[in-house]
Design a protein around this motif. Structure first.
Motif, PDB file in Angstrom:
ATOM      1  N   GLN A  14     -83.247 146.466 -43.819  1.00 11.00           N
ATOM      2  CA  GLN A  14     -83.166 146.675 -45.268  1.00 11.00           C
ATOM      3  C   GLN A  14     -81.798 147.269 -45.601  1.00 11.00           C
ATOM      4  OE1 GLN A  14     -86.670 148.797 -46.503  1.00 11.00           O
ATOM      5  NE2 GLN A  14     -87.995 147.134 -45.849  1.00 11.00           N
ATOM      6  N   ARG A  62     -82.729 142.085 -45.255  1.00 14.63           N
ATOM      7  CA  ARG A  62     -83.534 142.155 -46.469  1.00 14.63           C
ATOM      8  C   ARG A  62     -82.772 143.031 -47.471  1.00 14.63           C
ATOM      9  NH1 ARG A  62     -86.934 139.458 -49.587  1.00 14.63           N
ATOM     10  NH2 ARG A  62     -88.469 140.764 -50.614  1.00 14.63           N
ATOM     11  N   HIS A  64     -81.482 144.746 -50.901  1.00 20.33           N
ATOM     12  CA  HIS A  64     -82.097 145.121 -52.176  1.00 20.33           C
ATOM     13  C   HIS A  64     -81.707 144.114 -53.265  1.00 20.33           C
ATOM     14  CE1 HIS A  64     -83.560 147.699 -55.299  1.00 20.33           C
ATOM     15  NE2 HIS A  64     -82.366 147.869 -55.811  1.00 20.33           N
ATOM     16  N   LYS A  87     -82.644 131.486 -54.036  1.00 24.27           N
ATOM     17  CA  LYS A  87     -84.063 131.686 -54.361  1.00 24.27           C
ATOM     18  C   LYS A  87     -84.946 131.201 -53.212  1.00 24.27           C
ATOM     19  CE  LYS A  87     -84.697 133.197 -58.667  1.00 24.27           C
ATOM     20  NZ  LYS A  87     -85.347 134.459 -58.945  1.00 24.27           N
ATOM     21  N   ALA A  90     -85.340 133.267 -50.108  1.00 24.12           N
ATOM     22  CA  ALA A  90     -86.138 134.492 -50.286  1.00 24.12           C
ATOM     23  C   ALA A  90     -85.514 135.664 -49.528  1.00 24.12           C
ATOM     24  CB  ALA A  90     -87.583 134.270 -49.854  1.00 24.12           C
ATOM     25  N   SER A  92     -83.846 138.115 -50.848  1.00 28.18           N
ATOM     26  CA  SER A  92     -83.970 139.347 -51.628  1.00 28.18           C
ATOM     27  C   SER A  92     -84.839 139.082 -52.854  1.00 28.18           C
ATOM     28  CB  SER A  92     -82.575 139.799 -52.086  1.00 28.18           C
ATOM     29  OG  SER A  92     -82.671 140.875 -52.975  1.00 28.18           O
ATOM     30  N   GLU A  93     -85.395 140.148 -53.389  1.00 28.79           N
ATOM     31  CA  GLU A  93     -86.204 139.960 -54.612  1.00 28.79           C
ATOM     32  C   GLU A  93     -85.329 139.785 -55.835  1.00 28.79           C
ATOM     33  OE1 GLU A  93     -89.091 143.010 -55.000  1.00 28.79           O
ATOM     34  OE2 GLU A  93     -90.158 142.317 -53.217  1.00 28.79           O
ATOM     35  N   ALA A  94     -84.068 140.208 -55.742  1.00 27.31           N
ATOM     36  CA  ALA A  94     -83.189 140.141 -56.914  1.00 27.31           C
ATOM     37  C   ALA A  94     -81.954 139.300 -56.622  1.00 27.31           C
ATOM     38  CB  ALA A  94     -82.773 141.546 -57.325  1.00 27.31           C
ATOM     39  N   ASP A 116     -81.753 136.794 -61.735  1.00 30.30           N
ATOM     40  CA  ASP A 116     -82.544 137.963 -62.154  1.00 30.30           C
ATOM     41  C   ASP A 116     -81.659 138.982 -62.855  1.00 30.30           C
ATOM     42  OD1 ASP A 116     -85.037 137.168 -60.777  1.00 30.30           O
ATOM     43  OD2 ASP A 116     -83.780 137.387 -58.985  1.00 30.30           O
TER      44      ASP A 116
END
Ligand code: SF4
Ligand code: SF4
Length: 257
Positions: A14, A62, A64, A87, A90, A92-94, A116
């Motif tokens: 992370q 991973r 942030h 996207k 995947a 990262s979420e942002a 995002d």
């Protein structure tokens, strides 16, 4: 410090952020540009290279936030495919795009659906008209994109006029440099702690590139190799030619062509 400063979960490290430079060049020429764009030739990241690097990096990292930047990323001829890849990976979420805003009107609707976050850097030496800023604000609101506006009136000086003279100087500079934690880069098959090594190598015309200052994304135990690299207290070779976060600030200006 004992132990690791990075948390590993599901065999992925992370991290604060990871960026990819979609193009090296820019439509502005900011003095002290940290990615050295005004000195670099026109170059766009091939979509297949980005796809390969993302697929490999997503197995080990991973972040942030994953940032698509440059140079000016809107100069990439197929930024939508780059966003789709980010996207799909995947990683990262942002997904964030960082831009000076001058070319945003040319972005297609899919661009706004895929991002995002948008970070808009407003430079005092190249002001974006206020009607454009308002249009960007409104478009972000309608597209549910988180907008961050950065007013930039001065720039950190990162380029050194002469190389650091001693190991002690280089080590102190590296210790004080926060970019090695906050500005990780994915570039042409390698992972770097900061954005400087591949671009400075290009300017110096180093034959071996910046491979010694990064981690090859190909090969076994990528997460293990990246973790060892991130925790290595030794400065990078590139630190000989960089001020990191210790160079002070200068007023923001556009440099002559
Ligand atoms: S807009 Fe950004 S990338 Fe372009 S020259 Fe200025 S600082 Fe560098
Ligand atoms: S090259 Fe060294 S001093 Fe410069 S930003 Fe990277 S880690 Fe920091």
């Amino acid at each position: 410090m004992s132990g690791t400063m990075y948390h590993v979960s599901d065999r992925r490290i992370q991290t604060w952020s990871l960026e990819a430079h979609l193009v090296d060049h820019c439509n502005l020429r900011c003095a002290n540009c940290c990615t050295l764009s005004p000195f670099l030739p026109k170059k766009a990241m091939p979509v297949e290279i980005l796809a390969r690097d993302l697929e490999r990096a997503a197995r080990a990292l991973r972040p942030h936030v994953f940032k698509l930047t440059g140079g000016e990323p809107l100069l990439h001829p197929d930024i939508v495919s780059c966003l789709e890849l980010a996207k799909a990976a995947a990683i990262s979420e942002a997904i964030q795009v960082t831009t000076n805003g001058f070319l945003l009107r040319r972005a297609p609707p899919a661009f706004w659906e895929l991002i995002d976050r948008l970070t808009l850097s407003l430079y005092s030496s190249a002001p974006l008209p206020s009607r454009e800023v308002e249009w960007i604000r409104k478009t972000c609101e309608e597209s549910r994109v988180l907008l961050t506006i950065k007013d930039v009136e001065r720039f950190a000086v990162m380029d050194v006029r002469t190389r650091w003279k001693s190991e002690a100087e280089r080590a102190a500079l590296y210790d004080a440099c926060w970019l090695k934690v906050r500005c990780h880069l994915l570039y042409e098959g390698f992972f770097y702690k900061c954005t400087r090594p591949p671009h400075l190598a290009q300017i110096r015309r180093d034959e071996g590139g910046a491979a010694d200052d990064g981690v090859d994304l190909e090969g076994p135990d990528l997460a293990g190799r990246i973790l060892s690299y991130l925790e290595d207290p030794e400065p990078l070779g590139t630190c000989w030619d960089c001020c990191g976060a210790s160079g002070g600030f200068e007023e923001h200006v556009q440099s002559a062509r």
